[in-house]
Structures are given as structure tokens and as C-alpha cells.
Design a protein around this motif. Structure first.
Motif, mmCIF file in Angstrom:
data_model
loop_
_atom_site.group_PDB
_atom_site.id
_atom_site.type_symbol
_atom_site.label_atom_id
_atom_site.label_comp_id
_atom_site.label_asym_id
_atom_site.label_seq_id
_atom_site.Cartn_x
_atom_site.Cartn_y
_atom_site.Cartn_z
ATOM 1 N N THR A 43 35.585 -44.705 -56.282
ATOM 2 C CA THR A 43 36.648 -45.455 -55.605
ATOM 3 C C THR A 43 37.982 -44.723 -55.680
ATOM 4 O OG1 THR A 43 35.510 -47.433 -56.275
ATOM 5 C CG2 THR A 43 37.755 -47.702 -55.469
ATOM 6 N N PRO B 83 41.854 -44.744 -55.807
ATOM 7 C CA PRO B 83 42.937 -45.704 -56.076
ATOM 8 C C PRO B 83 43.972 -45.646 -54.954
ATOM 9 C CG PRO B 83 43.206 -43.745 -57.430
ATOM 10 C CD PRO B 83 41.924 -43.568 -56.671
ATOM 11 N N THR B 84 44.608 -46.773 -54.667
ATOM 12 C CA THR B 84 45.631 -46.747 -53.626
ATOM 13 C C THR B 84 46.868 -46.023 -54.130
ATOM 14 O OG1 THR B 84 46.549 -48.838 -54.345
ATOM 15 C CG2 THR B 84 44.881 -48.934 -52.623
ATOM 16 N N GLN C 164 49.060 -48.411 -56.105
ATOM 17 C CA GLN C 164 48.637 -48.633 -57.486
ATOM 18 C C GLN C 164 48.974 -47.415 -58.331
ATOM 19 O OE1 GLN C 164 47.320 -51.640 -58.594
ATOM 20 N NE2 GLN C 164 47.893 -50.635 -60.509
ATOM 21 N N MET C 165 48.736 -46.234 -57.769
ATOM 22 C CA MET C 165 49.005 -45.001 -58.505
ATOM 23 C C MET C 165 50.500 -44.878 -58.816
ATOM 24 S SD MET C 165 47.833 -41.246 -57.274
ATOM 25 C CE MET C 165 49.029 -39.950 -57.446
ATOM 26 N N ASP D 109 51.392 -47.292 -61.532
ATOM 27 C CA ASP D 109 50.953 -46.822 -62.848
ATOM 28 C C ASP D 109 51.868 -45.718 -63.369
ATOM 29 O OD1 ASP D 109 48.912 -48.574 -62.642
ATOM 30 O OD2 ASP D 109 47.367 -47.088 -62.129
ATOM 31 N N ASN E 276 42.447 -54.209 -51.820
ATOM 32 C CA ASN E 276 43.624 -53.386 -52.086
ATOM 33 C C ASN E 276 44.890 -54.081 -51.604
ATOM 34 O OD1 ASN E 276 42.134 -51.384 -53.245
ATOM 35 N ND2 ASN E 276 42.016 -50.120 -51.407
#
Lengths: 473, 461
Positions: A272, A274-275, A278-279, A282, B50
Motif C-alpha cells: 500500500t 501511503p498518501t 499522511q506522509m 508524519d 484515504n
């Protein structure tokens, strides 16, 4: 005997008007693809060169500014097209062309060709690689499907064998004859394409580009040879030409249409991605735990402050011989870049895991093997793209740190007003990008190279040996 | 007549069951279709998840802002550090035809800063994956179903000739048209049954909104299959051998699904270039950053020309004020308004050019219909960009009173901040237009086939 069979195949093919017509179509498409590729290459290259020159000039001649303003002003990296990418656009149409490089932030590469197109682009692009990868194998199938079956159907196989030639020798003779025909179709394209390549002004031929081109050609020749041998082998399995043809077309469809898409999709399903949102979140979270370039109340900033005060034996930041703002900003940049780089490498790792499915699939499918190698040589594969992104990030980092250094050494603590002369910016080298060497590019595709060579060896040994089991009725 | 037809169909069925090759081919297409449905639904579900996760990122960001500014805050700080998302929800039909949804970002992270530097940021995409394309149901229909039809039909007549059974058949009280009709009819039934089965499974699995699109999708699928049967009929009417038929049909497939689209692509890129993108990104930066160097009064006057309602607000003194900062950010957007419009109009014009040119390739037309039904092509992305632009305007409307009237930003104000939501909508007009063109293509092929069939005498050995 072997030589005369090869000669016979060669001559009789040349007399076959249907084959000649198809060859001419393929040849024309090849030439069209070369012209289209060169046109698109030079348009995009010029657009990007102009843009790069513009931003370089803007940076060098910008107004008198505070160095940190300059760090936010930043610069752009426009990805130059690799010299022979006109032969194989590869991923270039799907990768961003420009990266905005500013302090504190790593931006995405934006404005890919695919984003500027409707879904038509998903049907594929007219490139030399497309003709070589998909159409020439089809031409080869058309050329070879009846290689042995026709001898069976017309009853000439027994007569041939009674001349004291083995089935294997016959197969090799046919392969030799067909190879000459394919050479005849491909060679004019190369002959015509090379002046186009070499005559373009302002493009000096480096040894490395030549090596890439040479390997590019060699890989395709191996690929064609695999298809020739495979077609002759398959032809020997059957009694009827039409069955052999249908089998070969089935193989072609599976290799060139279904498997590439299926393996890439499977890879994306298994690992998967990550978007970006999101990255970024983080990265932000991890950076916040460390030092914040704009926020002096942070613990780590405090530690840095104490360390500096101790080092220079002074009581306040104002007394420091260096500007604490610049130092703190540099420490923040260093930390955030490190965190970002970790996440970026993680993301690249996920993409590479996804792509590895396709690489392993090249053991099932010579098309995938040659596609990877071709993109690698043309400089339009995934690794070249990441290489560019890393160079851009490196430049961004050094630009930001260079400006932080200027702030730390030339400005006083708390000074947000002073503007440095624009001559200061001229000392920064503009962004340049060098395509890595052919050896590096090849090293990224060892798996595909092994797969291609394995295919070559397997069809020539196991494949041709099985011809001896052919039933002769 | 009818009875003979059904007898022929019955024997075709017996033949079909006995032929392992055909069974495997059909089964394989079924599996490919099921995988396509699985892939499409999981991929769109992933996009939905998402998008849902973006809410929690926003909530987290708000919590962080509240911790950073425990009391009243300056709205300028909030506008700078706080981010929200503009989101492009997939239509329920997107899982059947994903179009460009994997290439174009389906959300945009926005701050109050100038829009044009944020609008075109991309999502994490594996370029090799998007190059290979989506294995969705639309792909199975557009690419693989023609191959199935070719596989089933390429030797429809020639095999009887080559096996010497055609004269036997014709010695019965059966006409050649009836034999060809029955053979084609049998194959049409199998393929359409498979196509309808897959479509219904996909609609159920994807939980699509049941509306007129069900009929349109099924109609398009049926017409498209009939088109390829027509092509196979046309080639069979030439009365050539199996090998010739196979090569010719695959040649037509290659031409229509790969070569013509690739050439169209080149034509579109050359005749409808969109050079504005790089210029736009460079120019907006120049204007925005130039804002720091210009006299504040000049910036504010240019801004007030656009927002006269804030003209009376206090003169900016000192080195920095947020309202001045956001004013020159907005001036950056205004400076490239024309370029941004040209860029988006250029992209739309590109798409419209493709719509006109797709008469040259039925597969391109059908893919266009599928994408239009699913709202997953370029126009829907451009609509999303416009919607995001309007959202950013509303963010400005929301924050400017705080900035210009110097109202403190309180914790309670976060929940009044505008939120964005956009769902791709289908483009039924395009879909109807495409279906009409498809219908014409089908008629042309059948008329040509019938004429050929009549003209060329059956060369029965």
C-alpha cells in the motif's frame, strides 16, 4: 544444406508481398515514432531549459533581500530529458517535470504530461520502444508461425529430413534465415534514425550516451532473437499452421497486453502506498518532536542555545559572535530534512517493492525484461526519476543551508530587516542535473538482464532441443 | 427455419464444450473480468479510505493549533499553519472505470496562502504503475473482450472449410447465411452473457447508485461487443483461411486499440499544446515574493481594488502585518489568473479534441463513454480544481474579517471554517454522444459485412 535452407527462407520471405507490406508499415511506424519522439523531446527539453534559465537568472538577479527571505523564495529544478529518451519515453510522461525548492519544505514534482492529458494517453504512446517491443514481435510471429508446420502440411518435411539433416539443424537454418529478414527490417530504421540522432545541433556525443544506445540496440536484438526462436519452436509443436499461429498470438497477447498490467496492479495491491497527506503529517509530527526552525521555545533549541553560550563563554544570544537565528534555522533544516529523507526512502522502498513484482514477472515474460532494460538505457525509468528527485532535494538542502550560513555569519541576532546585496545570490551555483552513467543504469536492472539472458539460453537449448520430439506424420 | 437455427446452436454448444481451447479462453476472460472488478473496487475503496483519513489529519492539525495558541490567536498565524483539504470523492461508478483518477490527485492540501502554488501538488504515485494502467472492468471490456470475440470467431467459417465439413453442411437443407448466422448467434449469446454477468457483479460489488447509467453501461457493452462481432463477420465474409483471419482481426484490434490512439495522442499534443504550466508556476512565485519588496501602500491599493469592502481598514505600520502578507499572496494569484484559466481551458480543449477525434477508434470512444459515466476523466478533475478554487475563495472570505477587523481567532471559530467536499459527477451528454457514435459504427460494420457477404461468392471447396 543449413546455409541453403536459410537462404531459401530469406528469399522466399522477400518474395511474399504480404510480409513486405507489413514490414513497410512497421518501418514507417518506426520512422514516424522516431520523428515524433524527437519532436516531443526537443519541445519539452526546450521548454524546461528556458524555464530553468529563467529561474536561474531570477535567482542571481533578485532584489536585495534578507537571506531567509531568499531561502523561502527558493528555486526550481526542471528535469532535463535524458538524451536518448526520445527512443523510449518510459515513465517520463507520468513523472513530474518541475520541483519547487524552498526552505523547510520538500515539494512534489508537478506537471507531468499524463496530468495534462485526457485518458487517451493511457492507450499508450507512439514511441520507437513501443514499435520495437510490441509490433516487431508480432511481425516475427507472422514471419515464423508456419516455419515447420508448413513443411509438414506440404509434406516437404520428410523430404528435407531424408536429405540427412536433423530437425534441429533445420530449425537453426530457419532461425538464421528469419534473423536476416528481421535484420533487414530493423537495420534501415537504425540507419535512418542515427543521422537524425547525430545531426541534431548542440548535442555532443558522449561515450556514455553511445554506450547506452549500443546496449539499447543489443537488448532489442536479443529480444527479437528470442521471439524468432520461440516462434520456430512453437511452430514445430503443431501439425497445422493456424494452430501454431493462434498459440503464438495468445502468447503475444499474454506477454504484451495482460501480464504487464496485471503485475503492476498486483504490486500496488500488495504494497500500500501511503498518501502524501499522511506522509507530510508524519514528517511534521516527527519534526515537531525535534527542533522547529521558527520556534525558539523548543527544548532542543534551548539545548542548542546553552551549548553555544557555553562554547563561546557568553551570557546572552546577542553577545554571540555568530547569529543564533541562522544556527538554529540550520539545525532545524538538518533535522527536518533527515526526517523527510527517511520517509521518502520508505516511500521509494514501497514503490520498489511494487515494481519488483513486474521485475520478477520478466522471468515469465521477455517483454517486461526488455521494457525495463529499455527504459533504463533511455534514462526514463523509475530509478532515474528518483535520482533526479534526490539531486533536487540535495540542491534544495544546500541552498537553504548556504543561506542559513550567510544569516549566521553576516547578520546580527534578531535582525529581520537587513537586506543583503543581490551580488550575494550570484555566488550560489544554479541547479544542474547530470544523467548518471550507463553502468549505473544497467546495475539497476540486473534482474531484468538476467531474465532476458535466461530466456535467450532457455529458448536456444531447452526449446530447440524439444524440436526433436516433433511428430512427423 | 427457426428450428434449424436452434439445431445448429445446439451443435455449436456441443462443439464449444468439447473444445478445450475455447473453454479456457472464455474462462480466462471471466477470471480477468472478476480480477478487474476486484481491483477496481479495492482501489476506489482505498481512495475513499484515504479521503476519510484526511478528516482525522485535519482534526489532529486543529488540536495542534489549539495547543499552540491556547487563548485567542491572530487569524494570520492560523491561516499560515493550519491546513485543510479539498477532496474529490469518487462517484460510485468509478470502480468500474477508473479513468484518470489514479493520475490526478483526488485531494489538495490547502492553506490560506496563495492558491496557485498549492493547486497542482501531486499525490504519491508510482509512475511504473500508472504507466501500466488500471486493470479495471473497463480495461477488460475495451481490450480483452475484443480478443475473446476474435478468438471465438476468427475461424467461424474457415475451420469448416479447412476440415472439409462445409460442403457436408451445405449438402443439408441449410443456407450459408443461416449457418453463419447460427454460429455468430451462438457466440454472441456466450459473450453477451459473460459481459452482462460481469457488469452485474461489478455493479453489485461496487454498490453503484442505480440510475439511468445501468442501462447506458449495459447498452454500451452490448453495442461494443456487437461491433467486434461485426468486424469478425466482415473478415469472415472475405472467405479467407484461418491464419489470414487471425492475423487480420488481430491487426484491426492492434490498429484500433493501440496504434490509432497513440497517433491521436501525438496529434493532440502537437495541435493543442498547454505550455502555460511552467510559466504559471514561475510567475506566481515572482509576484508573491516580490510583494515583500514593494511599498506596502502599493500592495494594499492593488488589493483594495479587488476587495473595496476592506478599504477603510487601518493603515499598516511597522515591518509586518498578516493582512498585508495575505494581500500580496492573493495578488500573486491574481497575476496568474489569465494563465491559470488558459491552462485549464487548454486542458479542457484537449479533452474536447479527443472527443471529436474518437470517431477514428471505437475503443477510444467506448473508454470515453465508460469514463464519462464514471466521472473519472479529465473534465471531472478540472471541475474539481474549480471547486477547490472556490473553496479557497471561501476560506479567504472566512479569514479576512478576522484579519482586517483585527478580530481575535477563538477556538470556537475552527468549527465555522468552511469545509470542502466535491463528488465527481457523470457526464451523461458525452456518454450519450459516444453511444450514438458507437451505434453508427456498429451499423456501418454490419452493412459493410452484409454487402461483402453478398458480393463475394462463397468459395466452397
Amino acid at each position: 544444406m543449413v546455409r541453403s535452407i536459410a537462404q531459401k527462407e530469406f528469399i522466399s520471405t522477400l518474395r511474399d508481398s504480404r510480409f513486405m507490406a507489413l514490414s513497410i508499415i512497421v518501418l514507417l511506424l518506426l520512422l514516424a515514432a522516431t520523428v515524433v519522439g524527437l519532436h516531443s523531446y526537443s519541445t519539452l527539453q526546450k521548454e524546461r531549459e528556458v524555464a530553468q534559465q529563467t529561474v536561474n537568472d531570477q535567482f542571481a538577479n533578485s532584489a536585495d533581500r534578507h537571506p531567509h527571505r531568499m531561502a523561502h523564495y527558493g528555486s526550481y529544478a526542471f528535469r532535463p530529458k535524458s538524451s536518448i529518451s526520445f527512443l523510449d519515453f518510459g515513465l517520463d510522461s507520468y513523472t513530474g517535470a518541475s520541483v519547487y525548492m524552498e526552505a523547510h519544505r520538500q515539494n512534489s514534482a508537478n506537471f507531468s504530461q499524463a496530468q495534462q492529458s485526457s485518458s487517451l494517453i493511457r492507450f499508450g504512446e507512439m514511441t520507437v520502444a513501443f514499435v520495437l517491443q510490441m509490433l516487431i514481435p508480432l511481425l516475427i510471429i507472422f514471419l515464423c508461425f508456419a516455419a515447420i508446420t508448413q513443411e509438414k502440411e506440404t509434406g516437404t518435411l520428410k523430404i528435407l529430413l531424408s536429405q540427412g539433416i536433423s530437425l534441429r539443424q533445420l530449425a537453426w537454418a530457419k532461425i538464421a534465415g528469419y534473423s536476416r529478414v528481421v535484420g533487414l527490417v530493423v537495420a534501415p530504421a537504425l540507419v535512418l534514425a542515427s543521422p537524425l540522432l547525430f545531426s541534431r545541433g548542440g548535442y555532443d556525443l558522449e561515450a556514455d550516451v553511445l554506450l547506452r544506445l549500443l546496449l539499447f540496440i543489443v537488448f532489442y536484438l536479443i529480444y527479437f532473437f528470442i521471439f524468432i526462436v520461440m516462434s520456430v519452436v512453437v511452430s514445430s509443436w503443431y501439425q497445422r499452421s493456424s494452430t501454431a499461429l493462434v498459440t503464438l498470438l495468445g502468447i503475444w497477447i499474454f506477454c504484451c497486453v495482460i501480464l504487464p498490467k496485471a503485475s503492476a496492479n498486483l504490486g500496488a495491491n500488495l504494497y500500500t502506498t501511503p498518501t502524501k497527506a499522511q506522509m507530510d503529517a508524519d514528517v511534521h509530527e516527527e519534526v515537531a518532536k525535534g527542533i522547529d526552525g521558527h520556534n525558539a521555545h523548543d527544548q532542543r533549541a534551548e539545548a542548542l542555545k546553552q551549548e553555544l553560550l557555553r562554547k563561546y563563554g557568553v551570557k546572552t544570544l546577542e553577545e554571540l559572535p555568530v547569529n543564533f537565528d541562522g544556527i538554529q534555522m540550520a539545525a532545524g533544516e538538518e533535522h527536518s530534512s533527515r526526517v523527510y529523507q527517511e520517509h521518502f526512502e520508505e516511500l521509494t522502498g514501497i514503490f520498489e517493492n511494487q515494481n519488483r513484482i513486474s521485475e520478477y514477472a520478466s522471468f515469465l515474460n521477455p517483454y517486461l525484461a526488455v521494457r525495463h532494460l529499455s527504459m533504463g538505457m533511455a534514462g526514463s525509468d523509475f530509478r532515474h526519476y528518483i535520482h533526479f528527485q534526490n539531486r533536487a532535494e540535495e540542491y534544495r538542502y544546500h541552498l537553504a543551508q548556504g543561506l542559513n550560513h550567510i544569516q549566521a555569519t553576516q547578520l546580527k541576532y534578531g535582525d529581520k530587516q537587513t537586506r543583503l546585496s543581490s551580488d550575494t545570490w550570484k555566488s550560489f551555483k544554479p541547479f544542474t542535473y547530470e544523467t548518471p552513467s550507463a553502468g549505473w543504469a544497467l546495475g539497476n536492472h540486473l534482474l531484468s538482464l538476467v531474465a532476458l539472458l535466461l530466456w535467450l539460453v532457455l529458448v536456444c537449448t531447452v526449446g530447440v532441443n524439444r524440436i526433436n520430439n516433433t511428430q512427423i506424420t | 427455419m427457426i428450428r434449424k437455427f436452434w439445431i445448429l446452436i445446439k451443435y455449436e454448444w456441443i462443439n464449444f464444450r468439447a473444445d478445450k481451447g475455447l473453454l479456457i479462453l472464455t474462462l480466462f476472460t471471466l477470471l480477468a473480468g472478476l480480477y478487474g472488478i476486484y481491483y477496481g473496487t479495492t482501489e476506489i475503496d482505498r481512495q475513499r479510505r484515504n479521503i476519510a483519513a484526511l478528516d482525522s489529519i485535519t482534526e489532529h492539525n486543529i488540536e495542534e493549533m489549539k495547543a499552540k495558541y491556547p487563548g485567542e490567536a491572530d487569524a494570520g498565524d492560523i491561516g499560515y499553519y493550519h491546513s485543510t483539504f479539498a477532496v474529490n470523492h469518487p462517484d460510485t461508478w468509478a470502480s468500474l472505470s477508473m479513468g484518470q483518477r489514479d493520475v490526478n490527485p483526488y485531494y489538495i492540501k490547502l492553506r490560506l496562502l496563495n492558491l496557485q502554488s498549492q493547486l497542482y501538488d501531486t499525490e504519491n504515485i508510482n509512475p511504473l504503475k500508472v504507466l501500466s494502467g488500471n486493470f479495471d472492468l473497463a480495461f477488460v471490456f475495451v481490450y480483452l473482450f475484443p480478443l475473446l470475440i476474435i478468438g471465438l470467431c476468427f475461424n467461424i467459417l474457415s475451420v469448416e472449410k479447412e476440415q472439409g465439413t462445409l460442403p457436408l453442411l451445405l449438402s443439408q437443407p441449410l443456407g450459408l447465411p443461416l449457418i453463419v448466422g447460427a454460429k455468430l448467434g451462438f457466440r454472441v449469446m456466450i459473450v453477451l452473457a459473460l459481459a452482462l454477468l460481469l457488469s452485474i457483479i461489478a455493479m453489485g460489488w461496487g454498490r453503484v447508485v442505480p440510475d439511468v447509467r445501468i442501462g447506458m453501461w449495459l447498452g454500451t457493452v452490448v453495442l461494443y461487443c456487437l461491433f467486434w462481432f461485426g468486424v469478425a463477420f466482415l473478415v469472415a465474409a472475405l472467405h479467407k483461411g484461418s491464419a489470414f483471419n487471425a492475423i487480420t482481426l488481430l491487426g484491426v484490434w492492434l490498429l484500433l486499440t493501440i496504434v490509432i490512439p497513440a497517433l491521436l495522442n501525438v496529434y493532440v499534443a502537437v495541435t493543442q499544446p498547454v505550455p502555460q504550466a511552467l510559466e504559471l508556476t514561475i510567475r506566481q512565485r515572482e509576484v508573491v515574493h516580490g510583494g515583500w519588496d514593494k511599498p506596502k501602500r502599493e500592495t494594499m491599493e492593488a488589493f483594495f481594488a479587488r476587495y473595496p469592502q476592506w478599504t477603510d481598514t487601518t493603515e499598516i505600520k511597522g515591518r509586518f502585518a498578516w493582512r498585508w502578507y495575505y494581500a500580496f499572496h492573493q495578488l500573486g494569484d491574481m497575476a496568474v489568473e489569465d494563465l491559470a484559466r488558459e491552462y485549464q481551458e487548454g486542458l479542457r480543449a484537449r479533452h474536447q479534441l479527443v472527443e471529436r477525434l474518437n470517431v477514428l477508434s471505437v475503443p477510444v470512444n467506448v473508454q470515453g463513454v465508460f469514463n464519462a459515466l464514471a466521472g473519472s476523466d479529465l473534465p471531472s478533475y478540472l471541475d474539481f480544481l474549480q471547486s477547490a478554487t472556490r473553496h479557497h475563495d471561501s476560506l479567504r472570505e472566512f479569514y479576512y474579517p478576522f484579519l482586517f477587523k483585527q478580530i481575535p481567532f477563538r477556538h470556537a471559530d475552527y468549527q465555522n471554517e468552511p469545509r470542502h467536499s466535491f463528488t465527481s459527477s457523470p457526464d451523461l451528454d458525452t456518454a450519450y454522444g459516444g453511444m450514438y457514435k458507437l451505434l453508427v459504427s456498429v451499423l456501418v460494420v454490419y452493412v459493410a459485412g452484409l454487402v461483402l457477404f453478398r458480393l463475394l461468392p462463397a468459395m466452397v471447396k
